[in-house]
Every structure is written in C-alpha cells, then in structure tokens.
Design an enzyme around this catalytic site. Structure first.
Site, PDB file in Angstrom:
ATOM      1  N   ASP A  30       0.850  -1.195   0.000  1.00 52.64           N
ATOM      2  CA  ASP A  30       0.000   0.000   0.000  1.00 52.64           C
ATOM      3  C   ASP A  30       0.887   1.246   0.000  1.00 52.64           C
ATOM      4  OD1 ASP A  30      -2.425  -1.412  -0.050  1.00 52.64           O
ATOM      5  OD2 ASP A  30      -2.335  -1.747   2.107  1.00 52.64           O
ATOM      6  N   LYS A  71       0.259  -8.044  -2.632  1.00 49.71           N
ATOM      7  CA  LYS A  71      -1.059  -7.488  -2.962  1.00 49.71           C
ATOM      8  C   LYS A  71      -0.862  -6.070  -3.488  1.00 49.71           C
ATOM      9  CE  LYS A  71      -4.412  -6.088   0.100  1.00 49.71           C
ATOM     10  NZ  LYS A  71      -5.143  -4.902  -0.370  1.00 49.71           N
ATOM     11  N   LEU A  95      -8.791  -5.442  -6.736  1.00 47.35           N
ATOM     12  CA  LEU A  95      -9.587  -4.441  -7.466  1.00 47.35           C
ATOM     13  C   LEU A  95     -10.936  -4.162  -6.812  1.00 47.35           C
ATOM     14  CD1 LEU A  95      -8.923  -5.509 -11.187  1.00 47.35           C
ATOM     15  CD2 LEU A  95      -7.742  -3.783  -9.820  1.00 47.35           C
ATOM     16  N   LYS A  96     -11.381  -5.043  -5.938  1.00 50.17           N
ATOM     17  CA  LYS A  96     -12.673  -4.871  -5.250  1.00 50.17           C
ATOM     18  C   LYS A  96     -13.761  -4.432  -6.245  1.00 50.17           C
ATOM     19  CE  LYS A  96     -10.985  -3.949  -0.558  1.00 50.17           C
ATOM     20  NZ  LYS A  96      -9.528  -4.000  -0.595  1.00 50.17           N
ATOM     21  N   ILE A 113     -21.262  -3.407 -13.313  1.00 52.78           N
ATOM     22  CA  ILE A 113     -22.148  -4.290 -14.072  1.00 52.78           C
ATOM     23  C   ILE A 113     -21.324  -5.502 -14.546  1.00 52.78           C
ATOM     24  CG2 ILE A 113     -23.689  -2.428 -14.798  1.00 52.78           C
ATOM     25  CD1 ILE A 113     -22.331  -2.607 -17.583  1.00 52.78           C
ATOM     26  N   ASN A 155     -20.691  -7.022 -17.280  1.00 54.22           N
ATOM     27  CA  ASN A 155     -19.830  -6.879 -18.449  1.00 54.22           C
ATOM     28  C   ASN A 155     -18.519  -6.160 -18.100  1.00 54.22           C
ATOM     29  OD1 ASN A 155     -19.438  -7.042 -21.389  1.00 54.22           O
ATOM     30  ND2 ASN A 155     -19.558  -4.799 -21.279  1.00 54.22           N
ATOM     31  N   GLY A 211       0.127  -5.901   5.882  1.00 54.32           N
ATOM     32  CA  GLY A 211       0.587  -4.697   5.201  1.00 54.32           C
ATOM     33  C   GLY A 211       1.605  -3.939   6.006  1.00 54.32           C
ATOM     34  N   ARG A 212       1.117  -2.880   6.673  1.00 56.75           N
ATOM     35  CA  ARG A 212       2.032  -1.934   7.311  1.00 56.75           C
ATOM     36  C   ARG A 212       2.952  -2.553   8.345  1.00 56.75           C
ATOM     37  NH1 ARG A 212      -2.979   1.879   8.241  1.00 56.75           N
ATOM     38  NH2 ARG A 212      -3.840  -0.229   8.307  1.00 56.75           N
TER      39      ARG A 212
END
Ligand code: C5P
Length: 231
Positions: A12, A34, A62-63, A67, A69, A209-210
């Site tokens: 991050d 990540k 990407l969370k 829609i 497509n 992470g941190r």
C-alpha cells in the site's frame, strides 16, 4: 503449501519506487504481493507485470463492484497482467461474481475471490446501510453466495475464518487481512487477529501490510509473521 506462499504482503504505497524498495528488500522472504487501487492507479499496470516477471505472485485487489460486463472486462485485464488473485464484492450479487469467474477461465492461474464484509466494518455500519444482520451472519451469507457463483474463495477477517472453513469446505481459499503481529496494537481493523489465529482457524493465506512494509526491518517482520504461524 509452503508457509512463505501463504503470506501476502500488501504494497500500500503511492508510487512504484517505494513499493519496489520493499520488494527488493524482502527478496526470497516474500513472493506474494497485494497491489491495491492506490498503487495500481499511481504506478500503473506495468508494475504488476514486472512483479510477475520477477517471479512473484500478485493479488490484484480491485474490489470490483460494477455491471457484469465491466467486471468481466476488468478480470480479463487482471489475468492478462499475470495476476493470481482478483477481488470482486460479494455484495454486488451473484451475476457479477459469476461474470468474474467466467472471465477468469481463460487464465488458469487466476483465482476470483469474493470480498464479504471489509474488516473495518462493524454491525452498526451494516445497520447504517440497511443490512439487518450481524457481521458474522452477513459474511457467511455472502460466502455461500460466492461459493454458489463459483468463486474460488473469499476475503474475510481472521475472526470469521473458522466458520467459513466449515461452510466452504477444504477446497476454498480463505484470505484474511486484518492481521496484526502479536504484541502490536491493532490499526483501524475492527475484527483483527494474529497470523497464528488466522491460520489455525482455517485461513489459506494472510495479508499483512504496514506491520511489514513500514517496519524498520521488513525482513525481520516477515520472519516474525512466519514464526507466529508455528507451522
Ligand atoms: O493494516 P494493514 O496495513 O496490514 O492492511 C493490509 C491490507 O488489509 C490493506 O491493503 C487492506 O486491503 C486490508 N485492510 C482491510 N481492512 C482494514 C484495513 C486494511 O481489509 N481496516
């Protein structure tokens, strides 16, 4: 699975240089990273390709909540970059999760993970958005939905991992952020747990992470995580 492949370090950062400095320092200590929206937006997709080319696995967080497509298109783009994991919001429902899974079929190493309830959310946050369930109930409900839609696994807090393992069975991935090292104070995670607690409860991977990336000695921090596994 080797314990080192079960630790995913979250990069991050707001730029490529800082991220690559950590990756260089960690070397063989970590081969799974990540990349989230901040770094992807700041550094661009080249960074993902470069991490993969250097022998790392990449979880592209990407969370997705779009829609079907558009979700499918984003999953294909993640697969083309060489990502191993990509996330979609389970709250977006069956159609978008199924679209993500279908799009991932062209990329054999790509796993679609459903995000259940982010680890910073509490029961009162759910009430605020009109969900009348405890976080635990909501996590389990969304996990079942994700499994029925064909997702390869879920993201959840360490505190839900055991119940999720019961519900999802042995084959599913359970990836838990919200991991804090023993003896350190939790950050903004509402439902944290130690690496050992997460793995013992049935997590397949943990995201840290941190505690690693901002440590004075990231290598020592990763080793602490691995030692805490006790595996
Ligand atoms: O707190 P830490 O730096 O270990 O966070 C690592 C990852 O965990 C973040 O990239 C984020 O996606 C996830 N996270 C989360 N809920 C939070 C904080 C972080 O899911 N409250």
């Amino acid at each position: 699975m080797k314990s080192s492949n079960r630790i995913i370090v979250a990069l991050d950062f707001d730029g490529r240089r800082a991220a690559e400095q950590v990756v260089d320092r960690l070397g063989d200590e970590c081969r799974f990273y990540k990349v989230g929206l901040e770094l992807l937006t700041a550094a661009g997709p080249d960074l993902v390709e470069s991490l993969v080319a250097r022998g790392n696995e990449v979880f592209l967080d990407l969370k997705l909540f779009e829609i079907p497509n558009s979700v499918a298109g984003a999953v294909r783009a993640a697969g083309a970059l060489g990502a191993s994991m990509v996330t979609v919001h389970a709250m977006g429902g069956t159609d978008i999760m199924a679209a993500a899974v279908a799009a991932a079929r062209d990329f054999p190493r790509l796993r679609v993970l459903a995000l259940t309830v982010v680890t910073s959310m509490t029961g009162s946050d759910l009430t605020d958005i009109g969900v009348n369930a405890s976080t635990e109930e909501q996590v389990l409900r969304l996990a079942r939905l994700a499994s029925n839609a064909g997702c390869h696994g879920v993201i959840a807090s360490p505190q839900e991992a055991a119940q999720l393992r019961d519900v999802l069975g042995a084959g599913s991935l359970i990836v838990t952020p919200g991991v804090t090292l023993p003896g350190t104070s939790p950050t903004e995670h509402a439902r944290p747990g130690t690496p050992r607690a997460a793995i013992t409860a049935g997590a397949s991977h943990i995201v840290v992470g941190r505690s690693v990336t901002r440590a004075e000695d990231p290598v020592a921090a990763v080793r602490l995580v691995r030692a805490d596994f006790g595996l």
